[in-house]
Motif scaffolding. Structure first.
Motif, PDB file in Angstrom:
ATOM      1  N   PHE A 119       0.808  -1.221   0.000  1.00 25.91           N
ATOM      2  CA  PHE A 119       0.000   0.000   0.000  1.00 25.91           C
ATOM      3  C   PHE A 119       0.843   1.273   0.000  1.00 25.91           C
ATOM      4  N   SER A 120       0.258   2.322  -0.530  1.00 26.51           N
ATOM      5  CA  SER A 120       0.911   3.627  -0.535  1.00 26.51           C
ATOM      6  C   SER A 120       1.226   4.042   0.898  1.00 26.51           C
ATOM      7  N   GLY A 121       2.395   4.637   1.076  1.00 26.06           N
ATOM      8  CA  GLY A 121       2.821   5.071   2.400  1.00 26.06           C
ATOM      9  C   GLY A 121       3.511   3.996   3.216  1.00 26.06           C
ATOM     10  N   SER A 122       3.603   2.798   2.672  1.00 26.50           N
ATOM     11  CA  SER A 122       4.116   1.668   3.454  1.00 26.50           C
ATOM     12  C   SER A 122       5.624   1.747   3.674  1.00 26.50           C
ATOM     13  N   PHE A 123       6.052   1.148   4.785  1.00 26.57           N
ATOM     14  CA  PHE A 123       7.475   0.926   5.047  1.00 26.57           C
ATOM     15  C   PHE A 123       7.604  -0.446   5.693  1.00 26.57           C
ATOM     16  N   ASP A 135       6.999   1.957   0.029  1.00 28.75           N
ATOM     17  CA  ASP A 135       6.616   3.029  -0.890  1.00 28.75           C
ATOM     18  C   ASP A 135       7.554   4.232  -0.754  1.00 28.75           C
ATOM     19  N   ASN A 136       8.805   4.005  -1.170  1.00 28.36           N
ATOM     20  CA  ASN A 136       9.788   5.082  -1.165  1.00 28.36           C
ATOM     21  C   ASN A 136      10.804   4.824  -2.276  1.00 28.36           C
ATOM     22  N   PRO A 137      10.592   5.391  -3.473  1.00 25.33           N
ATOM     23  CA  PRO A 137      11.471   5.121  -4.610  1.00 25.33           C
ATOM     24  C   PRO A 137      12.942   5.432  -4.337  1.00 25.33           C
TER      25      PRO A 137
END
Length: 379
Positions: A119-123, A135-137
């Motif tokens: 999901f978006s925002g995930s770590f 979610d961090n390119p």
């Protein structure tokens, strides 16, 4: 040799810690309201924690998983009872990223499928598969990128259903944080989690709950997802598990079959790590820290909710994101350098992250409350 310079560092060198306080090499005292990314769950150098580790050092510190280790059995039993997941099985490792790697691998072994939904925002970590579902390119290297990893928007049921409609039979697992920490304390809705579970069951997809930061009583529940009554297939944990001693765990539903060599680790579940984790569970139970997490978190929120420049507070237990009307850097720096209080930030630069020890006392929270009010009023 120099250190590989990947961390932006505050000019503070802590050399001593006790309870919710740190002291630097100049003798300055700091209130720890961040716990090193939610790692310090029972306070620094808790006497029971200290004594158990010191006793174990006089016995044996390490041997491999080729021999029996009764401490692993004790840890599994106590973790099962306190978490309510007594029928699950435990695989021990060293970190949250490693726990998530093993969870993703186990899911794929289980159903033979290879795609993962996140999901978006995930770590979820910085290792191979874990970073691929983060979610961090900026931290996903080309070698980690693969089209098998599918991103869906947070709390977006419509998009979730569309993805499963097209690719559900290929999706091995869905991995989701019980509460997103790095994103700024983003809480899933009950409907969202229920829909994920429903779709996972329909498509023989494994539901992985990443409770690395949100677990171990941080939310006021043992695991954050348990508030919503959803059954996880696999639960991963780490940060607060060892109160600073590196340890991670994968809690595995009994429907998964183990076999020799399926998973493995050199250091996971070593004697010192197990003792640290057992001590944490003992203190959590004896001092009723889940209740204290709820009580102190509610107290802090009620005291600060009307402060100037606060737009929103997202909180479960002692996992709190304070969203400001501006970048939080000035506030965080002022708390640290002018008031000697450690706090955290998030990927959303407006969010101040607060993650104190679960046994924080009212008089300690008041130090933070007064300091935060002063800083915000002076902006």
């Amino acid at each position: 040799m120099n250190l590989f310079n990947v961390y932006p560092l505050f000019n503070i060198n802590p050399v001593k810690a006790q309870g919710s306080f740190l002291w630097d090499d100049k003798g300055e005292k700091y209130l720890d309201f961040y716990g090193g990314h939610a790692v310090i769950s029972i306070g620094h150098n808790h006497p029971h924690y200290q004594s158990r580790l010191k006793e174990q050092l006089d016995k044996i510190s390490f041997y491999s998983n080729s021999v029996q280790n009764e401490l692993q059995t004790e840890l599994a039993e106590k973790l099962g009872k306190l978490s309510g997941l007594e029928d699950y099985n435990l695989f021990l490792c060293n970190s949250g990223a490693e726990a998530n790697e093993n969870a993703l691998k186990l899911a794929s072994f289980h159903n033979g499928k290879k795609k993962v939904l996140y999901f978006s925002g995930s770590f979820h970590g910085r290792t191979s598969a874990a970073v691929s579902v983060t979610d961090n390119p900026k931290i996903v290297a080309p070698v980690n990128y693969d089209e098998r990893f599918i991103k869906s928007e947070w709390n977006d049921i419509e998009q979730l259903e569309k993805i499963f409609e097209k690719q559900g039979n290929e999706i091995s697992s869905v991995i989701i944080e019980g509460i997103q920490g790095v994103a700024g304390i983003m809480i899933p809705t009950a409907q969202f989690l229920s829909k994920i579970k429903e779709l996972c069951e329909k498509h023989n997809t494994v539901l992985i709950l990443d409770e690395v930061q949100s677990g171990y009583g941080r939310s006021g529940y043992f695991f954050a997802y348990q508030e919503f009554g959803v059954e996880a297939d696999i639960v991963t944990t780490a940060k607060g598990m060892g109160n600073g001693f590196p340890i991670g765990g994968v809690l595995i539903h009994p429907k998964f079959q183990a076999s020799n060599g399926l998973l493995g680790t050199t250091f996971g579940g070593n004697h010192l790590a197990c003792v640290a984790a057992i001590a944490v569970l003992d203190v959590m139970k004896d001092e009723n820290l889940l209740e204290n997490s709820k009580k102190m978190g509610e107290y802090i929120e009620n005291e600060i909710k009307d402060f100037p420049h606060i737009k929103n507070i997202r909180r479960k237990g002692l996992m709190m994101g304070i969203e400001l009307d501006r970048n939080c850097t000035e506030v965080r720096n002022s708390l640290l350098y002018n008031h000697h209080i450690f706090t955290g930030n998030a990927s959303d630069n407006r969010v101040l992250r607060v993650l104190p020890a679960l046994n924080i006392k009212k008089e300690e929270t008041d130090l933070f409350i007064v300091a935060l009010k002063t800083v915000l009023q002076n902006l």
